[in-house]
Design a protein around this motif. Structure first.
Motif: not given
Length: 370
Positions: A232, A200, A278, A263, A32, A266, A282-283, A270, A280, A276
């Motif tokens: 991530q 995540s 998370s 990256e 991220g 991942l 930027h996940v 996605y 986080r 998703v």
């Protein structure tokens, strides 16, 4: 004599070289952080004859992750800060200074740093240059550090905020999408072919309890989705392993994989996810760019994710599971799955806004040097 020709007595105007400075610090183990630093770098590339990048303690792989161009003058470690300031102070007229995007800590320990940043800003403005502060958010503000930061922001031609709360603290006005939303839209798989629910979570928070596990497992089962846990940020790897065991899912380790490859892996994950989950930010940004629905389902969420997504018009993506029972969590998650079209529309608009801002930055630099 040809019309418009220069007189022999007229001095030849010598064009002085131009210089852009960009700050690119960050840990190589956080994709991220790489994402948003790369965004700032992309705004800086091509704006001057010479690019000067300060990368702090970043290793060689960090430069590759960001795509730092060949020929960039790279300054590393805190010992090179004096060199950075000297190059800035002695640069030809109209330099460009691009700060880092992301979260800005303004606790008492950052007063000296903010003093230096204010001095840098003043130097550039005195040289009739351009200062760009890409989309940022403020964390842990204290009076003096915040005052210094706000003064520097007001002296900058571009002081952008990724959520309204930070803008209000600094007396700013321009709230725009997080720069991560400019990392490239991906079509991903059609909704009917997406077959995964991806998780995540931060390793520094407690492992979710049985109620959360039951809600996520039952949601995946009812939607016909396979659960996968991904990494991530390197420090979250053990947590991803634990979550896969608890949820009966597939665990994707990071291990020794090159960060650039990680990256890409991942983003491929996605691309096929419906949902998703998370804590986080930027996940969830990368997930949304791939057309997956981003969800924050943790105890006592900080509000950072809620605020950043609200800035692009996406609301009600976060839920505090500490005050929610399993059936309510399931209803919340099932409702999110149906929001894929809304997510794509809002994220597309955000990407377009960021592309316009980049063009605005470049035009401002051209005008300053005209």
């Amino acid at each position: 004599m040809t019309t418009g020709a220069r007189s022999p007595a007229e001095p030849r105007r010598i064009r002085r070289p131009t210089r852009t400075f960009v700050s690119l610090t960050g840990p190589a183990g956080n994709i991220g952080d790489a994402l948003i630093r790369r965004g700032g770098l992309e705004w800086a590339i091509g704006t001057s004859d010479e690019l000067v990048a300060y990368t702090g303690a970043g290793p060689d792989v960090w430069l590759r992750q960001l795509g730092v161009p060949t020929g960039t003058r790279v300054l590393r470690s805190k010992r090179s800060v004096a060199r950075w300031l000297w190059l800035l102070a002695t640069s030809p007229g109209r330099p460009v200074l691009v700060f880092e995007a992301g979260e800005v800590p303004l606790d008492r320990g950052n007063v000296l740093r903010e003093t230096v940043f204010l001095a840098e800003t003043i130097i550039v403005r005195l040289k009739r240059g351009v200062v760009v502060r890409p989309p940022r958010g403020i964390r842990a503000p204290t009076n003096l550090a915040l005052w210094l930061h706000a003064r520097a922001a007001r002296l900058s031609q571009f002081a952008l905020w990724r959520e309204s709360g930070s803008a209000a603290l600094a007396g700013g006005e321009r709230v725009v999408p997080d720069i991560g939303f400019g990392a490239g839209l991906r079509p991903g798989l059609p909704d009917g072919e997406r077959d995964e629910l991806v998780v995540s979570l931060r390793g520094t928070r407690p492992l979710p309890g049985a109620t959360w596990v039951a809600a996520v497992r039952d949601t995946a089962a009812s939607a016909g989705l396979r659960i996968r846990t991904v990494v991530q940020v390197r420090e979250d790897e053990q947590r991803a392993r634990e979550l896969a065991d608890a949820l009966g899912g597939v665990f994707d380790p990071w291990g020794d994989t090159d960060p650039i490859v990680q990256e890409q892996t991942l983003r491929d994950r996605y691309d096929r996810a419906r949902l998703v989950i998370s804590d986080r930010m930027h996940v969830l940004v990368l997930a949304a760019l791939s057309g997956a629905v981003p969800v924050e389902l943790v105890p006592h969420p900080t509000g950072k994710i809620t605020a950043a997504f609200a800035s692009i018009g996406l609301h009600d993506l976060s839920r505090d599971y500490a005050t929610t029972d399993a059936p309510a969590m399931q209803r919340f998650l099932k409702a999110q799955i149906e929001r894929s079209e809304e997510v794509r529309l809002r994220v597309s608009d955000a990407a377009a806004q960021l592309a316009y801002i980049e063009s605005e930055v470049r035009e401002t630099i051209r005008a300053a040097r005209a």
